[in-house]
Design a protein around this motif. Structure first.
Motif, PDB file in Angstrom:
ATOM      1  N   UNK A  99       0.842  -1.177   0.000  1.00 23.61           N
ATOM      2  CA  UNK A  99       0.000   0.000   0.000  1.00 23.61           C
ATOM      3  C   UNK A  99       0.880   1.230   0.000  1.00 23.61           C
ATOM      4  N   UNK A 100       0.622   2.134  -0.920  1.00 23.18           N
ATOM      5  CA  UNK A 100       1.400   3.357  -1.013  1.00 23.18           C
ATOM      6  C   UNK A 100       0.446   4.536  -1.043  1.00 23.18           C
ATOM      7  N   UNK A 101       0.967   5.698  -0.746  1.00 23.23           N
ATOM      8  CA  UNK A 101       0.148   6.896  -0.799  1.00 23.23           C
ATOM      9  C   UNK A 101      -0.222   7.196  -2.245  1.00 23.23           C
ATOM     10  N   UNK A 102      -1.336   7.874  -2.448  1.00 19.65           N
ATOM     11  CA  UNK A 102      -1.822   8.125  -3.796  1.00 19.65           C
ATOM     12  C   UNK A 102      -0.816   8.925  -4.615  1.00 19.65           C
ATOM     13  N   UNK A 103      -0.095   9.881  -3.975  1.00 18.16           N
ATOM     14  CA  UNK A 103       0.877  10.673  -4.708  1.00 18.16           C
ATOM     15  C   UNK A 103       2.008   9.785  -5.225  1.00 18.16           C
ATOM     16  N   UNK A 113      -2.738   0.455   7.953  1.00 17.76           N
ATOM     17  CA  UNK A 113      -2.798   1.904   8.172  1.00 17.76           C
ATOM     18  C   UNK A 113      -1.522   2.613   7.723  1.00 17.76           C
ATOM     19  N   UNK A 114      -0.551   1.857   7.233  1.00 19.31           N
ATOM     20  CA  UNK A 114       0.711   2.400   6.736  1.00 19.31           C
ATOM     21  C   UNK A 114       1.533   3.085   7.821  1.00 19.31           C
ATOM     22  N   UNK A 115       1.300   2.690   9.080  1.00 20.97           N
ATOM     23  CA  UNK A 115       2.052   3.360  10.139  1.00 20.97           C
ATOM     24  C   UNK A 115       3.268   2.567  10.610  1.00 20.97           C
ATOM     25  N   UNK A 116       3.207   1.227  10.609  1.00 22.95           N
ATOM     26  CA  UNK A 116       4.397   0.501  11.045  1.00 22.95           C
ATOM     27  C   UNK A 116       4.575  -0.803  10.284  1.00 22.95           C
ATOM     28  N   UNK A 117       5.811  -1.269  10.309  1.00 22.54           N
ATOM     29  CA  UNK A 117       6.200  -2.465   9.572  1.00 22.54           C
ATOM     30  C   UNK A 117       7.328  -3.163  10.325  1.00 22.54           C
ATOM     31  N   UNK A 118       7.323  -4.491  10.281  1.00 22.84           N
ATOM     32  CA  UNK A 118       8.420  -5.269  10.855  1.00 22.84           C
ATOM     33  C   UNK A 118       8.665  -6.485   9.990  1.00 22.84           C
ATOM     34  N   UNK A 119       9.901  -7.004   9.998  1.00 20.15           N
ATOM     35  CA  UNK A 119      10.223  -8.120   9.121  1.00 20.15           C
ATOM     36  C   UNK A 119      11.429  -8.902   9.639  1.00 20.15           C
ATOM     37  N   UNK A 120      11.539 -10.128   9.166  1.00 21.10           N
ATOM     38  CA  UNK A 120      12.689 -11.005   9.392  1.00 21.10           C
ATOM     39  C   UNK A 120      13.164 -11.485   8.035  1.00 21.10           C
ATOM     40  N   UNK A 121      14.434 -11.247   7.723  1.00 21.31           N
ATOM     41  CA  UNK A 121      15.012 -11.575   6.422  1.00 21.31           C
ATOM     42  C   UNK A 121      16.145 -12.578   6.638  1.00 21.31           C
ATOM     43  N   UNK A 122      15.982 -13.784   6.116  1.00 23.52           N
ATOM     44  CA  UNK A 122      16.983 -14.843   6.254  1.00 23.52           C
ATOM     45  C   UNK A 122      17.726 -15.013   4.939  1.00 23.52           C
TER      46      UNK A 122
END
Length: 699
Positions: free
Chosen positions: A30-34, A647-656
């Motif tokens: 999800x990205x902002x419309x702009x 809501x596009x406010x936070x993100x977390x990830x694990x990259x192996x």
């Protein structure tokens, strides 16, 4: 049992990641419309080029670790990007800079920040590159970068910075993982009436996978835009970054197999390092909309990038300062009742007079015995400039059939002067060259386009290579300068004539792209290691670069309430070889694997959870021009799990990464003829690692 390349080839040709890369995956993030609008405009512009290109959406890249350019350029057909774990990334498109190890001066590509020049007469330094500052990247492969004045064999890469229109008012991000890796970012961007701004501060550190590869960096990127009226807007850009990397040097194939984390002993005992005291890039772009059908764009850049190279027994203090200017006029017309689009432009870049270097004794050795550290060895200057005049036109001959024509003229100046000791020499070259272009594209439907083009590329040598490639050295009477290059040599421009055919579109198998090209190259600029870590660059006899670039993004399964499973793949076949060379015949050029494949299967849940598994496969590659020895083929596996809030406010990830702990060579720096011996030519790729990250945006 591992799959063979014969079994992977049909899959790769049918299912490989599209030329537009991650940008076609907008439904997955999800990205902002702009931001979405900017990506759509960029995609539309690339679709009008009768040739292969890539559009990379950084919101997809930021689903995992973003340490270097190799993370940005992953899963892109036609692009080979490998890092040994620090800032330096070897980037090659269609064999550009095929055998140049990661270093301060990339070659074969014209690189820009926000459409303004980064590449200069001395090449493309890497220290100002930071992935987290970017919103997207655009790759125009081969001669397809013509309209931006890119005449190099590999084409152009444009790295586009965030602005106030696509950034959060405040965002923080933190990454950490194996081998002491940590990265931090805080950024802010807003639109305040007719003014918008973006500013980002980053710093990173790593202990490095290989011994003696500790590194750190810190920097700032900012831009401010102002719209004076609907007919006039301007934007100012700033980039500043410092880096400090220890160097482990090249090692043997046996060392990678049995001691993959070991460094070259000479690099450890000599404490070889590359501290970059701080590079500054300042730019401005002003656009004037003259009427509904024409616009004028003016750009100006100041780039200062000093270097303190402690990569051998001697210390090299280098001063580089470039100034660049661009001017582009674009308009739409009706010509003989046919729609016409015309671009006329000029770009110029030159070194300022202070560009040069001084070399000092750092570690006494045979040639400098008896001279204390700090003793001056020699002074020399690098002077160069390049001016490109280009004009192109797209003409719709009949509905949906477009003819693209263009002509560029390039004037280059290259001067190298060894001014100390006084008995040094000087070489000055001034050359005119040309690069025509002819292309066709036809849209059978919005889902199917075919294209073809015939073009010529031109690449001048770097001024510094005219010194470091010289066989002429100082005699003993010159004291500490004994054995160092004394007189620069002249070199010819590298040129190539390229035919490209391709197609792209969308069908039941997904969004796809397929391109074939053949380049007949003359005077190719190839490098060879003379004496570690010194490499020389020379004009080669005629060579051939040909290949296939294929990609596909496929939606495998989808349910509204459950999510979807998608597959993206990229396959690049590269056949680069001499053409009846007196010594090497039709030998392959070392440095790039002939087969290179990347693929990822990913699940996305509507609430933001995602998980994927990926692989990277490369065939063996020669490590010398005689093809007497090869680095081994390899296959890597990885996985990513993460959550991006709807809501596009936070993100977390694990990259192996590299789950099986494969031991392989990421890059090679070729020798002339190793006679079948296992010489220290390779840089090991990273071992098994785990990386985590979290980002929060205050909106």
């Amino acid at each position: 049992m591992r799959p063979t390349f014969s079994s992977l080839l049909p899959l790769a040709l049918m299912c490989a990641a599209p030329v537009y890369g991650s940008a076609l995956q907008l439904s997955e993030v999800q990205v902002r419309s702009e931001e979405s609008s900017e990506l759509e405009l960029a995609r539309s512009a690339l679709n009008e080029v009768p040739g292969a290109s890539n559009l990379i959406d950084m919101s997809r890249v930021e689903n995992g670790r973003t340490a270097s350019n190799s993370d940005v350029l992953a899963y892109q057909p036609g692009v080979y990007a490998q890092s040994s774990g620090n800032d330096g990334t070897k980037v090659s498109v269609r064999g550009s800079g095929i055998n140049r190890a990661p270093g301060a001066h990339g070659s074969g590509l014209y690189v820009t920040f926000d459409g303004l020049p980064l590449t200069g007469p001395g090449g493309t330094p890497y220290e100002l590159f930071e992935p987290l500052w970017l919103s997207r990247a655009e790759v125009l492969r081969g001669a397809n970068g013509f309209e931006v004045g890119a005449l190099a064999l590999g084409g152009s890469i444009n790295y586009v910075t965030h602005t106030g229109y696509d950034a959060a008012p405040l965002q923080v991000r933190y990454e950490a993982g194996s081998y002491g890796y940590q990265k931090r970012q805080i950024s802010s961007g807003q639109v305040l009436g007719d003014l918008d701004y973006y500013v980002s501060l980053t710093d990173a550190e790593t202990e490095g996978y290989q011994d003696h590869t500790r590194g750190n960096s810190k920097g700032i990127a900012a831009n401010v835009g102002y719209r004076f009226s609907p007919q006039l807007d301007t934007r100012f850009y700033l980039r500043y970054r410092e880096t400090d990397n220890q160097l482990a040097g090249r090692v043997t194939k046996d060392a990678i197999k049995h001691r993959p984390r070991s460094a070259n002993p000479a690099y450890v005992s000599g404490d070889y390092t590359r501290p970059q005291p701080g590079s500054t890039w300042l730019g401005n772009k002003t656009t004037m909309y003259l009427d509904d059908d024409s616009q004028l764009e003016v750009g100006l850049v100041y780039h200062d990038f000093p270097m303190d190279l402690r990569e051998g027994p001697n210390r090299l203090k280098v001063a580089y300062t470039d100034v660049s200017g661009t001017l582009n006029y674009k308009r739409r017309d009706t010509l003989f009742g046919l729609e016409s689009k015309t671009t006329v432009g000029v770009r110029t870049t030159k070194h300022l007079p202070n560009s040069g270097a001084s070399e000092y004794v750092r570690i006494p050795r045979v040639n400098t015995a008896g001279y204390a550290p700090g003793t001056k060895i020699r002074d020399f200057s690098y002077q160069g400039s390049a001016t490109v005049l280009h004009a192109s036109n797209d003409l719709e001959l009949i509905p949906d059939l477009w003819l693209a024509t263009g002509m560029a003229v390039i004037y280059t100046r290259r001067e190298s002067d060894v001014s100390y000791p006084d008995t040094g020499g000087k070489v000055s070259q001034h050359d005119w060259d040309y690069a025509p272009r002819l292309g066709l594209r036809y849209e059978f439907s919005p889902q199917l386009q075919v294209y073809g083009n015939l073009s010529r590329s031109v690449e001048p040598p770097h001024p510094w290579s005219m010194i470091w490639s010289s066989p002429f050295t100082f005699p003993k009477i010159n004291g500490p300068a004994f054995g160092r290059q004394s007189t620069p040599i002249a070199m010819k421009n590298q040129t190539a004539t390229t035919l490209e055919l391709g197609t792209r579109g969308e069908s039941w198998i997904g969004q796809w792209d397929l391109a074939w090209y053949y380049s007949a190259v003359r005077h190719e600029l190839l490098t060879v290691e003379i004496e570690a870590p010194v490499v020389g660059e020379y004009n080669a006899s005629p060579t051939v670069h040909q290949g296939v670039e294929a990609g596909l993004n496929t939606l495998l399964w989808e349910r509204d309430a459950v999510g979807k499973v998608s597959l993206r793949q990229a396959y690049t076949f590269s056949d680069f070889h001499y053409r009846d060379d007196p010594r090497f015949g039709d030998n392959r050029l070392p440095g790039i694997p002939q087969h290179y494949y990347q693929g990822e299967v990913r699940y996305d849940h509507p609430q933001g959870f995602y998980a994927g598994v990926n692989t990277q496969v490369a065939s063996r590659m020669a490590v010398d021009y005689a093809n007497s020895y090869y680095a081994s083929s390899y296959m890597l596996f990885g996985a990513t799990v993460g959550y991006a809030s709807p809501k596009q406010d936070w993100q977390t990830w694990l990259d192996l990464r590299n789950l099986t702990g494969e031991r392989y060579a990421a890059t090679v720096t070729p020798g002339y003829n190793d006679k079948g011996l296992d010489a220290a030519r390779s840089t090991p790729g990273e071992g098994m690692g785990a990386y985590v990250g979290v980002a929060y945006s205050f909106r």
